[in-house]
Design a protein around this motif. Structure first.
Motif, PDB file in Angstrom:
ATOM      1  N   LEU A   1       0.832  -1.212   0.000  1.00  0.00           N
ATOM      2  CA  LEU A   1       0.000   0.000   0.000  1.00  0.00           C
ATOM      3  C   LEU A   1       0.864   1.259   0.000  1.00  0.00           C
ATOM      4  O   LEU A   1       0.500   2.268  -0.623  1.00  0.00           O
ATOM      5  N   ASP A   2       2.013   1.211   0.673  1.00  0.00           N
ATOM      6  CA  ASP A   2       2.941   2.343   0.620  1.00  0.00           C
ATOM      7  C   ASP A   2       3.355   2.633  -0.817  1.00  0.00           C
ATOM      8  O   ASP A   2       3.446   3.799  -1.236  1.00  0.00           O
TER       9      ASP A   2
ATOM     10  N   ASP B   1       0.383   4.033  -2.802  1.00  0.00           N
ATOM     11  CA  ASP B   1       0.128   5.348  -2.216  1.00  0.00           C
ATOM     12  C   ASP B   1       1.063   6.405  -2.817  1.00  0.00           C
ATOM     13  O   ASP B   1       0.635   7.501  -3.197  1.00  0.00           O
ATOM     14  N   ARG B   2       2.342   6.065  -2.893  1.00  0.00           N
ATOM     15  CA  ARG B   2       3.331   6.997  -3.442  1.00  0.00           C
ATOM     16  C   ARG B   2       3.064   7.300  -4.912  1.00  0.00           C
ATOM     17  O   ARG B   2       3.267   8.417  -5.384  1.00  0.00           O
TER      18      ARG B   2
ATOM     19  N   SER C   1      -1.447   8.567  -4.862  1.00  0.00           N
ATOM     20  CA  SER C   1      -2.047   9.412  -3.821  1.00  0.00           C
ATOM     21  C   SER C   1      -3.571   9.302  -3.778  1.00  0.00           C
ATOM     22  O   SER C   1      -4.289  10.306  -3.861  1.00  0.00           O
TER      23      SER C   1
ATOM     24  N   ILE D   1      -8.825   3.708  -0.587  1.00  0.00           N
ATOM     25  CA  ILE D   1      -8.387   2.391  -1.047  1.00  0.00           C
ATOM     26  C   ILE D   1      -9.407   1.371  -0.541  1.00  0.00           C
ATOM     27  O   ILE D   1      -9.662   1.282   0.660  1.00  0.00           O
TER      28      ILE D   1
ATOM     29  N   ARG E   1      -2.848   6.068   7.266  1.00  0.00           N
ATOM     30  CA  ARG E   1      -2.264   6.758   6.122  1.00  0.00           C
ATOM     31  C   ARG E   1      -3.247   7.822   5.631  1.00  0.00           C
ATOM     32  O   ARG E   1      -4.377   7.887   6.125  1.00  0.00           O
ATOM     33  N   GLU E   2      -2.812   8.650   4.709  1.00  0.00           N
ATOM     34  CA  GLU E   2      -3.683   9.725   4.193  1.00  0.00           C
ATOM     35  C   GLU E   2      -4.960   9.149   3.594  1.00  0.00           C
ATOM     36  O   GLU E   2      -6.050   9.648   3.824  1.00  0.00           O
ATOM     37  N   ALA E   3      -4.791   8.103   2.791  1.00  0.00           N
ATOM     38  CA  ALA E   3      -5.957   7.473   2.172  1.00  0.00           C
ATOM     39  C   ALA E   3      -6.735   6.667   3.210  1.00  0.00           C
ATOM     40  O   ALA E   3      -6.140   6.011   4.065  1.00  0.00           O
TER      41      ALA E   3
END
Length: 249
Positions: free
Chosen positions: A191-192, A195-196, A199, A203, A223-225
């Motif tokens: 997921l990292d 995500d990168r 963005s 999810i 995380r942000e999401a």
């Protein structure tokens, strides 16, 4: 008048399942019927299994089918978890000939994503939404303001020198006999990565493992999401396949 009940078939690496779908509600109108995916999953063997699923219901009318790989204009371009004989095949024509019915074929995770953004966890979510299906591999459906970017196949992104799905799919969990906390570490790492790259605001985690989301989603880091389970769980592919068939007719 638009059809409200259409048949969907979800072809996966381990199982092939189908059912009629009410497109008003996004729900199956009958209990789904499932057969094991043949091994090797050659075109002929898979077509036979699909015919068994469709004929179980005595279905007549359009059929939508998912495929675990890239699909462009009904042709299957890749075949990561099925036989290599699928590459370059006119899959849509093959199914139409076997079933003698109108058929529409699309990527499996794209189908699951279409169902989730229409009826499920991604409904009315703007911005970038990523629907990930964890099963034999990792499928991905990428949406921007509700519009699908097809065939992203993000399970094949490189992670630690190999396809990400080799490390973080639910099949990898079983293959390596990982505990839920051990597997969650691998999922977080994956997921990292996405995500990168994208963005996303949301999810959605789908696939067979989504019905056990309480075992691993709480273990994932913040995380942000937002990370949420699929609402349609493992029926999403069937529903999305039916949606695609309805749109094509």
């Amino acid at each position: 008048m638009a059809m409200t009940v259409v048949f969907g078939v979800d072809i996966g690496g381990s199982g092939i399942k189908g059912a009629p779908v009410d497109l008003e509600s996004g729900e199956l109108t009958e209990e789904r019927y499932k057969v094991l995916t043949p091994h090797p999953a050659s075109p002929e063997a898979v077509v036979g299994a699909v015919c068994e699923v469709v004929q179980h219901f005595g279905h007549q009318g359009p059929v939508g089918l998912t495929f675990p790989g890239v699909v462009v204009d009904g042709h299957t371009r890749t075949a990561a978890n099925v036989a290599q004989g699928w590459i370059g095949l006119d899959a849509e024509g093959l199914f139409q000939q076997a079933l003698d019915l109108s058929c529409t074929v699309l990527n499996d995770a794209d189908a699951a994503g279409l169902a989730e953004v229409t009826y499920g966890a991604g409904r009315e979510q703007d911005g970038v939404v990523l629907v990930l299906t964890f099963g034999t591999g990792i499928g991905s459906g990428l949406f921007v303001d509700g519009t699908l970017v097809p065939n992203t196949e993000l399970g094949h992104l490189e992670l630690r020198g190999k396809d990400a799905e080799r490390r973080a799919s639910s099949a990898a969990k079983e293959r390596h006999d990982l505990t839920w906390p051990e597997w969650a570490i691998r999922v977080d790492e994956y997921l990292d990565l996405v995500d990168r790259l994208f963005s996303p605001r949301l999810i959605v985690i789908g696939g067979g493992v989504s019905r056990k989301h309480d075992k691993f989603l709480p273990l994932l880091k913040q995380r942000e999401a937002r990370v949420v389970p699929a609402r349609l769980l493992n029926d999403a592919g069937i529903v999305g396949a039916a949606m695609a068939a309805a749109k094509a007719t």
